[in-house]
Design an enzyme around this catalytic site. Structure first.
Site, PDB file in Angstrom:
ATOM      1  N   GLU A  84       4.785 -22.641 -25.917  1.00 29.46           N
ATOM      2  CA  GLU A  84       4.526 -23.282 -24.861  1.00 29.46           C
ATOM      3  C   GLU A  84       2.817 -25.183 -25.516  1.00 29.46           C
ATOM      4  OE1 GLU A  84       3.865 -20.861 -21.485  1.00 29.46           O
ATOM      5  OE2 GLU A  84       5.619 -21.207 -21.019  1.00 29.46           O
ATOM      6  N   ASN A 129       9.832 -22.958 -28.854  1.00 26.89           N
ATOM      7  CA  ASN A 129       9.784 -22.352 -27.740  1.00 26.89           C
ATOM      8  C   ASN A 129       9.194 -22.999 -26.631  1.00 26.89           C
ATOM      9  OD1 ASN A 129      11.612 -20.555 -25.713  1.00 26.89           O
ATOM     10  ND2 ASN A 129      10.399 -19.410 -25.090  1.00 26.89           N
ATOM     11  N   HIS A 188      13.134 -22.082 -16.587  1.00 25.62           N
ATOM     12  CA  HIS A 188      13.557 -21.091 -15.753  1.00 25.62           C
ATOM     13  C   HIS A 188      13.642 -22.413 -14.933  1.00 25.62           C
ATOM     14  CE1 HIS A 188      11.766 -17.821 -17.766  1.00 25.62           C
ATOM     15  NE2 HIS A 188      10.533 -18.745 -18.410  1.00 25.62           N
ATOM     16  N   GLU A 199      14.923 -18.241 -21.935  1.00 26.40           N
ATOM     17  CA  GLU A 199      13.951 -17.222 -20.576  1.00 26.40           C
ATOM     18  C   GLU A 199      14.387 -17.635 -19.857  1.00 26.40           C
ATOM     19  OE1 GLU A 199       9.605 -17.783 -20.477  1.00 26.40           O
ATOM     20  OE2 GLU A 199       9.632 -17.965 -23.207  1.00 26.40           O
ATOM     21  N   ASP A 215      16.185 -18.088 -16.220  1.00 28.07           N
ATOM     22  CA  ASP A 215      16.380 -17.054 -14.467  1.00 28.07           C
ATOM     23  C   ASP A 215      15.828 -19.176 -13.096  1.00 28.07           C
ATOM     24  OD1 ASP A 215      13.139 -18.165 -14.542  1.00 28.07           O
ATOM     25  OD2 ASP A 215      12.577 -15.733 -14.157  1.00 28.07           O
TER      26      ASP A 215
END
Ligand code: XIL
Length: 356
Positions: free
Chosen positions: A168, A209, A245, A273, A275
């Protein structure tokens, strides 16, 4: 080698005819009728990718059912928090490897690949760093960061398939994110990190990432520039992680196109990651949209032969970061609180069985 499912794009009858006519050469991209997978691990094997989950270290220790499903369904894991800097070095020079070691040991026992997460980030830093930003000289802080990378990546040398070396570091809306690292060390810290990580663990794949790379074009463009510069300078970077996400209130973003931009550079990509959150309460319609988003992310990965991994950020609604971070939202995982599969889980399994 990963065999990909281009045939799935043509009508089923044609695909079947092609499969029957194709010579069964070893190693060739020949369709063979596979069986329908009954676990994500089987799907992973069929598709030649890793399917992973973030692991909650407390649940791993305390809940036998959580452990059992984790080990049955996934052939890769990521520590949700246990490898972050605040977890492993809460006080300067005082290390606590217990959580990270427990996750690594469980993964090795269960033949799971390990994604290291994360060597450098602006969140979940120990307070001895964040509270002392003004007191550190640039040289001191650079030394601290270097030592951290060498210590952590060195400890697990040879055991980590891929490291999220930098997490990030690009701002929402583009440009480098204003972090302690950028402020104190300048943009050169990025190349330094990857070089150090490579020195510490020469076999690990090294990733940048981030989230929203598939939906925030300016953010993607900055990341693309950073990665291109690293490659031009011969810095060891091997992949880009798309966190994934997602939120069903927004339309499904263009993963395939953005991933292709990266893999055209010769790099790997991974969904790191995943979701898919929703506003509560849950309805059947929302679950169906969620299932389609999980499935479309997986399809994008399967369709790109350099997409190596599809990891979910927790596999059960019993342990998910979403309710704590997104007010009014939840139910973002593949399995519910009781570890019962939701439509999203079935939608992923439905992507298997057609081709091995
Ligand atoms: C989250 C964890 O899931 C939470 O338990 C923790 O409190 C905060 O961090 N992007 C990342 C992850 O790279 O490390 C974050 O994990 C979620 C967003």
């Amino acid at each position: 080698m990963k065999l990909r499912s281009a045939l799935l794009l043509v009508p089923a009858t044609l695909a079947l005819a092609a499969a029957l006519l194709a010579p069964a050469t070893a190693g060739g991209a020949t369709a063979r009728p596979g069986h329908a997978p009954t676990t994500l691990r089987e799907l992973a094997k069929q598709q030649h990718i890793k399917i992973g989950s973030a692991v909650d270290v407390a649940a791993l220790a305390a809940e036998a059912d959580y452990r059992r499903v984790l080990n049955r369904e996934f052939n890769s894991i990521t520590a949700e928090n246990a490898m972050k800097w605040e977890s492993i070095e809460p006080q300067r020079g005082v290390f606590d490897w217990s959580g990270a070691d427990a996750i690594v040991a469980n993964a090795r026992r269960n033949h799971q690949a390990i994604r290291g997460h994360t060597l450098a980030w602006h969140n979940q830093l120990p307070t001895w760093i964040t509270d002392n930003e003004a007191n550190f000289t640039a040289a001191e802080l650079r030394g601290i960061l270097r030592r951290h990378v060498m210590t952590e990546a060195g400890r697990y040398r040879g055991q980590i398939r891929a490291w999220d070396v930098l997490n990030e570091a690009v701002a929402d809306g583009g440009g480098l994110r204003d972090t302690i690292w950028l402020r104190k060390l300048g943009p050169g810290y990025i190349a330094d990190l990857f070089r150090w990580a490579h020195q510490a663990d020469p076999h690990a794949k090294l990733y940048y990432n981030d989230y929203n790379l598939e939906s925030d074009q300016a953010k993607f463009d900055t990341m693309f520039q950073v990665v291109t510069d690293l490659l031009e300078d011969g810095v060891p970077i091997h992949g880009v992680g798309f966190q994934g996400h997602l939120d069903i209130q927004f339309s499904f973003p263009d993963f395939a196109g953005h991933m292709k931009r990266i893999t055209d550079l010769g790099l790997e990509v991974a969904i790191t990651e995943a979701d898919v959150r929703m506003f509560l309460p849950v309805t059947d319609e929302k679950l169906a949209t969620q299932a389609s988003y999980y499935s479309q992310m997986m399809s994008a990965c399967i369709a790109n032969r350099r997409c190596t991994e599809y990891t979910v950020w927790g596999y059960t609604d019993r342990h998910s970061w979403v309710p704590g971070f997104f007010e009014g939202q939840g139910a973002a995982c593949l399995l519910d609180e009781n570890l019962a599969p939701k439509p999203a889980y079935d939608a992923l399994l439905a992507l298997g069985g057609k081709r091995t």
